[in-house]
Design an enzyme around this catalytic site. Structure first.
Site, short mmCIF file in Angstrom:
data_model
loop_
_atom_site.label_atom_id
_atom_site.label_comp_id
_atom_site.label_asym_id
_atom_site.label_seq_id
_atom_site.Cartn_x
_atom_site.Cartn_y
_atom_site.Cartn_z
N GLU A 62 0.82 -1.21 0.00
CA GLU A 62 0.00 0.00 0.00
C GLU A 62 0.86 1.26 0.00
O GLU A 62 0.57 2.22 -0.72
CB GLU A 62 -0.90 0.04 1.24
CG GLU A 62 -1.81 -1.15 1.40
CD GLU A 62 -1.24 -2.24 2.30
OE1 GLU A 62 -2.01 -2.83 3.07
OE2 GLU A 62 -0.02 -2.52 2.23
N CYS A 90 -2.54 -2.53 7.62
CA CYS A 90 -2.11 -2.33 9.00
C CYS A 90 -2.38 -0.87 9.38
O CYS A 90 -2.82 -0.06 8.56
CB CYS A 90 -0.63 -2.67 9.13
SG CYS A 90 0.47 -1.49 8.29
N CYS A 93 -0.39 1.70 7.20
CA CYS A 93 -0.94 1.88 5.85
C CYS A 93 -2.31 2.56 5.89
O CYS A 93 -2.60 3.42 5.06
CB CYS A 93 -1.03 0.54 5.14
SG CYS A 93 0.60 -0.19 4.81
#
Length: 189
Positions: A62, A90, A93
């Site tokens: 990402e 996560c 990101c």
């Protein structure tokens, strides 16, 4: 299966993200892939994890896609875009998606151990932040999850993964495709 091949469909873009995840696996990276698409259906950037290759803990798929897209657009803000990613992002990101003003996130598998969007935290949906993401999960989730499970199963056994890339034995080895794909114009952005 026909929907998977229909250009400009969510499944089409997730299929590209899955391909990026397979490329990451062929490089020995955790198989996560991402694609950023504008509202017209144009792919702005696509990539897979490169944390090991780049010795960079922030080189998640990402993050790399957001960096590529920012350079391509000449702006760190990426409104009116959709990010397709094979695994729930996560916290790092998810925070970057908020800062980049990405409009929509579509992910495949849920990340119950480190998910920053729905599983553990709701970074992209917290109305206290200055931007809220539209979040859709579960697109091609089984395929995304299986790719990760298979990768870690092989790793736990201490084997070097051999990743299939086609339905027949006459297909090119995925590592050969990686070498050819690395010079693709989208990679140069």
């Amino acid at each position: 299966m026909a929907d998977f091949l229909a250009e400009n469909s969510p499944a089409y873009y997730m299929g590209i993200a899955i391909f990026e995840a397979r490329l990451a696996a062929a490089r020995g990276e955790v198989p996560i892939g991402a694609v950023l698409v504008d509202n017209a259906g144009q792919i702005i950037a696509q990539n897979g994890n490169r944390t090991i290759e780049l010795c960079d803990p922030g080189a998640h798929a990402e993050m790399l896609v957001l960096r590529q897209a920012g350079r391509c657009k000449g702006n760190y803000r990426l409104p009116d875009t959709t990010l397709y990613v094979t695994l729930e992002p996560c916290v790092m990101c998810a925070g970057a998606l908020v800062h980049a003003r990405v409009s929509r996130l579509v992910y495949g598998a849920v990340d119950s151990k480190a998910g920053g969007v729905v599983s553990l935290f709701q970074v992209g949906q917290d109305t206290r932040l200055n931007h809220v993401l539209v979040v859709e999960g579960g697109l091609l989730a089984e395929e995304s999850a299986t790719l990760l499970k298979d990768f870690f199963k092989v790793r736990r056994n201490g084997e070097v993964p051999e990743w299939p890339n086609g339905s027949d034995s006459k297909s090119l080895d995925l590592r050969d495709q990686v070498r050819g794909f690395e010079s693709h114009p989208l990679r140069q952005r």
